[in-house]
Design a protein around this motif. Sequence first.
Motif, PDB file in Angstrom:
ATOM      1  N   HIS A 237     -54.589  -8.075  58.782  1.00  0.00           N
ATOM      2  CA  HIS A 237     -53.835  -8.411  57.485  1.00  0.00           C
ATOM      3  C   HIS A 237     -54.087 -10.010  57.405  1.00  0.00           C
ATOM      4  N   GLN A 238     -53.471 -10.594  58.383  1.00  0.00           N
ATOM      5  CA  GLN A 238     -53.331 -12.142  58.413  1.00  0.00           C
ATOM      6  C   GLN A 238     -54.826 -12.738  58.272  1.00  0.00           C
ATOM      7  N   ALA A 239     -55.899 -12.229  58.914  1.00  0.00           N
ATOM      8  CA  ALA A 239     -56.895 -12.697  58.703  1.00  0.00           C
ATOM      9  C   ALA A 239     -57.637 -12.483  57.583  1.00  0.00           C
ATOM     10  N   LEU A 240     -57.481 -11.456  56.741  1.00  0.00           N
ATOM     11  CA  LEU A 240     -57.918 -11.337  55.533  1.00  0.00           C
ATOM     12  C   LEU A 240     -57.392 -12.402  54.451  1.00  0.00           C
ATOM     13  N   TYR A 241     -56.070 -12.622  54.626  1.00  0.00           N
ATOM     14  CA  TYR A 241     -55.504 -13.428  53.890  1.00  0.00           C
ATOM     15  C   TYR A 241     -56.047 -15.151  54.052  1.00  0.00           C
ATOM     16  N   LYS A 242     -55.982 -15.457  55.358  1.00  0.00           N
ATOM     17  CA  LYS A 242     -56.185 -16.597  55.897  1.00  0.00           C
ATOM     18  C   LYS A 242     -57.673 -17.040  55.522  1.00  0.00           C
ATOM     19  N   GLU A 243     -58.627 -16.049  55.601  1.00  0.00           N
ATOM     20  CA  GLU A 243     -59.772 -16.296  55.503  1.00  0.00           C
ATOM     21  C   GLU A 243     -60.260 -16.314  53.826  1.00  0.00           C
ATOM     22  N   GLN A 244     -59.241 -16.037  53.031  1.00  0.00           N
ATOM     23  CA  GLN A 244     -59.483 -15.706  51.364  1.00  0.00           C
ATOM     24  C   GLN A 244     -60.469 -14.609  51.207  1.00  0.00           C
ATOM     25  N   LEU A 245     -60.190 -13.485  51.918  1.00  0.00           N
ATOM     26  CA  LEU A 245     -60.988 -12.239  51.613  1.00  0.00           C
ATOM     27  C   LEU A 245     -60.359 -11.239  50.931  1.00  0.00           C
ATOM     28  N   VAL A 246     -59.081 -11.837  50.238  1.00  0.00           N
ATOM     29  CA  VAL A 246     -58.389 -10.832  49.318  1.00  0.00           C
ATOM     30  C   VAL A 246     -58.028 -11.757  48.299  1.00  0.00           C
ATOM     31  N   ALA A 247     -57.665 -11.516  47.205  1.00  0.00           N
ATOM     32  CA  ALA A 247     -57.288 -12.212  45.861  1.00  0.00           C
ATOM     33  C   ALA A 247     -56.002 -13.012  46.381  1.00  0.00           C
ATOM     34  N   ALA A 248     -55.891 -14.245  45.877  1.00  0.00           N
ATOM     35  CA  ALA A 248     -54.801 -15.279  46.333  1.00  0.00           C
ATOM     36  C   ALA A 248     -53.481 -14.558  45.990  1.00  0.00           C
ATOM     37  N   ASP A 249     -53.501 -13.875  44.819  1.00  0.00           N
ATOM     38  CA  ASP A 249     -52.458 -13.178  44.233  1.00  0.00           C
ATOM     39  C   ASP A 249     -52.228 -11.682  44.512  1.00  0.00           C
ATOM     40  N   ILE A 250     -52.642 -11.440  45.575  1.00  0.00           N
ATOM     41  CA  ILE A 250     -52.599 -10.161  46.038  1.00  0.00           C
ATOM     42  C   ILE A 250     -51.221  -9.382  46.201  1.00  0.00           C
ATOM     43  N   MET A 251     -50.264 -10.172  46.709  1.00  0.00           N
ATOM     44  CA  MET A 251     -48.823  -9.939  46.657  1.00  0.00           C
ATOM     45  C   MET A 251     -48.205  -9.530  45.525  1.00  0.00           C
ATOM     46  N   THR A 252     -48.753  -9.751  44.414  1.00  0.00           N
ATOM     47  CA  THR A 252     -48.039  -9.611  42.991  1.00  0.00           C
ATOM     48  C   THR A 252     -48.785  -9.012  41.957  1.00  0.00           C
ATOM     49  N   LEU A 253     -49.892  -8.322  42.359  1.00  0.00           N
ATOM     50  CA  LEU A 253     -50.622  -7.795  41.562  1.00  0.00           C
ATOM     51  C   LEU A 253     -50.145  -6.489  41.019  1.00  0.00           C
TER      52      LEU A 253
ATOM     53  N   TYR B  73     -45.416 -13.224  57.180  1.00  0.00           N
ATOM     54  CA  TYR B  73     -46.341 -13.364  58.328  1.00  0.00           C
ATOM     55  C   TYR B  73     -47.660 -13.658  57.848  1.00  0.00           C
ATOM     56  N   ILE B  74     -48.367 -12.625  57.015  1.00  0.00           N
ATOM     57  CA  ILE B  74     -49.468 -12.728  56.388  1.00  0.00           C
ATOM     58  C   ILE B  74     -49.793 -14.227  55.975  1.00  0.00           C
ATOM     59  N   ARG B  75     -48.909 -14.684  55.157  1.00  0.00           N
ATOM     60  CA  ARG B  75     -49.133 -16.043  54.664  1.00  0.00           C
ATOM     61  C   ARG B  75     -49.060 -17.122  55.934  1.00  0.00           C
ATOM     62  N   GLY B  76     -48.740 -16.858  57.085  1.00  0.00           N
ATOM     63  CA  GLY B  76     -48.896 -17.596  58.216  1.00  0.00           C
ATOM     64  C   GLY B  76     -47.923 -18.336  58.481  1.00  0.00           C
ATOM     65  N   SER B  77     -46.641 -17.783  58.383  1.00  0.00           N
ATOM     66  CA  SER B  77     -45.483 -18.486  58.594  1.00  0.00           C
ATOM     67  C   SER B  77     -44.604 -18.305  60.074  1.00  0.00           C
ATOM     68  N   MET B  78     -45.429 -17.232  60.630  1.00  0.00           N
ATOM     69  CA  MET B  78     -44.846 -16.856  61.985  1.00  0.00           C
ATOM     70  C   MET B  78     -46.179 -16.538  62.632  1.00  0.00           C
ATOM     71  N   SER B  79     -45.757 -16.257  64.157  1.00  0.00           N
ATOM     72  CA  SER B  79     -47.097 -15.733  64.964  1.00  0.00           C
ATOM     73  C   SER B  79     -46.588 -14.432  64.926  1.00  0.00           C
ATOM     74  N   THR B  80     -47.521 -13.493  65.580  1.00  0.00           N
ATOM     75  CA  THR B  80     -47.487 -12.066  65.896  1.00  0.00           C
ATOM     76  C   THR B  80     -46.402 -11.881  66.709  1.00  0.00           C
ATOM     77  N   ASP B  81     -46.221 -12.559  67.803  1.00  0.00           N
ATOM     78  CA  ASP B  81     -44.955 -12.371  68.585  1.00  0.00           C
ATOM     79  C   ASP B  81     -43.749 -12.488  67.924  1.00  0.00           C
ATOM     80  N   GLN B  82     -43.566 -13.381  66.870  1.00  0.00           N
ATOM     81  CA  GLN B  82     -42.602 -13.545  66.406  1.00  0.00           C
ATOM     82  C   GLN B  82     -42.122 -12.354  65.228  1.00  0.00           C
ATOM     83  N   ILE B  83     -43.282 -12.154  64.491  1.00  0.00           N
ATOM     84  CA  ILE B  83     -42.945 -10.972  63.617  1.00  0.00           C
ATOM     85  C   ILE B  83     -42.694  -9.395  64.347  1.00  0.00           C
ATOM     86  N   VAL B  84     -43.151  -9.153  65.308  1.00  0.00           N
ATOM     87  CA  VAL B  84     -42.778  -8.017  66.129  1.00  0.00           C
ATOM     88  C   VAL B  84     -41.438  -8.009  66.834  1.00  0.00           C
ATOM     89  N   ASP B  85     -41.110  -9.164  67.001  1.00  0.00           N
ATOM     90  CA  ASP B  85     -39.766  -9.261  67.639  1.00  0.00           C
ATOM     91  C   ASP B  85     -38.802  -9.111  66.615  1.00  0.00           C
TER      92      ASP B  85
END
Length: 427
Positions: free
Chosen positions: A230-246, A401-413
């Motif tokens: 999910h994070q890679a899809l967003y980071k690489e702009q493979l989804v719409a920029a406004d996908i979280m508010t569609l 997390y998807i937007r890149g504000s934390m690591s995978t370790d942080q989100i699962v914790d």
Amino acid sequence: MSRRRLLQGAALGSGAAFAGLGSRFAHAAPATPLSFIGWQFQPQIVEENVNTFKSLYDEAVNYELVTGDYHPVVETKLTGGQRIDMLYAEEDHIARWCTAEWTRDLEGLDGVDEMKAGMFPVSVKSMSLPNGKLAGLPYYAGHNAFIYNEEHLQKAGLQVPDSWDSLLDACRKLKKDGISDAPYNSAWGQKWPELSWSIFSCWYAEGAPVFDAKNDFVDDAALRKVLETHQALYKEQLVAADIMTLPNEGVPSYATGRHTFMVLHDYDQKVANDPKLSKAAGKVKNALMPGKTKSTFAWTAVYMMGAQPTDIDRTWTLLRFFGGKSKDGQYHVIKRWALDFGLGSAYKEVMADPEVVASFGKWRDLAVTNKQLELATSRDIAKQIWFPEWDLFMMQRVQEYIRGSMSTDQIVDELGKKVAELKQQYQ
């Protein structure tokens, strides 16, 4: 005060236990209207169904449409002591509401065992409380499906991806070749049928249990794989920029023909293949979910009975009309939802109905759908009364997390710690 006691507070002061309901309310005057609360899906048709019931049974019903976020609004009404005879609920609220004594189970009511015998086991499980008692009758049965634009794949010379790695690679090529600027689409908003449903579907497809038998959060490689995808899809702009508010769970966006892949509610395939609504109509196919297990999240929404109905027999008749057969032997409500909107049913008889089979076969591959349902997983953790709070927290933090504000370790914790915190608060 614990959250469990807070949930129960209003109900404990509001009246008697269920045992005396039959005799206490059985002689209520028919002129006293039954109360029915519903959410925002096709309310005009719900009004028509209510009128059919009133005419067929010579009944009185007050139907109230809840606008806004349905479950929190209804909880506010119930906490305030509003008497409701019948109401909608998703599977993640049925145990919570029964625990708070706002609603009751249906065991022992006339015909319940026969009705359960005619349903798919996954639906019975979805509608049941942790103790196995049936909490409601089916509104519709759904699952998250994986769809793709066949024309896009043909142009790119690609096969349907069967793993998250191959999905990422396909999206990268589709974007590089100029076929789709945002190849992947899904429901990533914070409402209960959006990111929660879509990411659980992806977790189950990869084989992540998410929670164990003790209802503790499970941090494993499969769960991390889906998060990182999910994070890679967003980071690489493979989804719409406004996908979280569609709006409308991203379905109108897919119908523009812009996207190639989507994880969506199975009935929305009807919209995607409707030439009146979709520019991609005729090109959209369904496939099994990508991932190691190919599973998905399946659920059954319900009609529930209030804990203290105006009249238990009249209310049960109302539930049976909406969530089963009427006295004339017809599935008036359920079959209409199936034919008009593609909503699946918990009843085997409805899904085998020739009209329903013919209708569904026009907009999806039924063999794929049936296989996907065989592999589907019901979300047992949703029967924990603290789950809705964790679920909202999860969606909010996973978005960050998807937007890149934390690591995978942080989100699962964080997700694991929130489970422990809520379990302690609800003791």
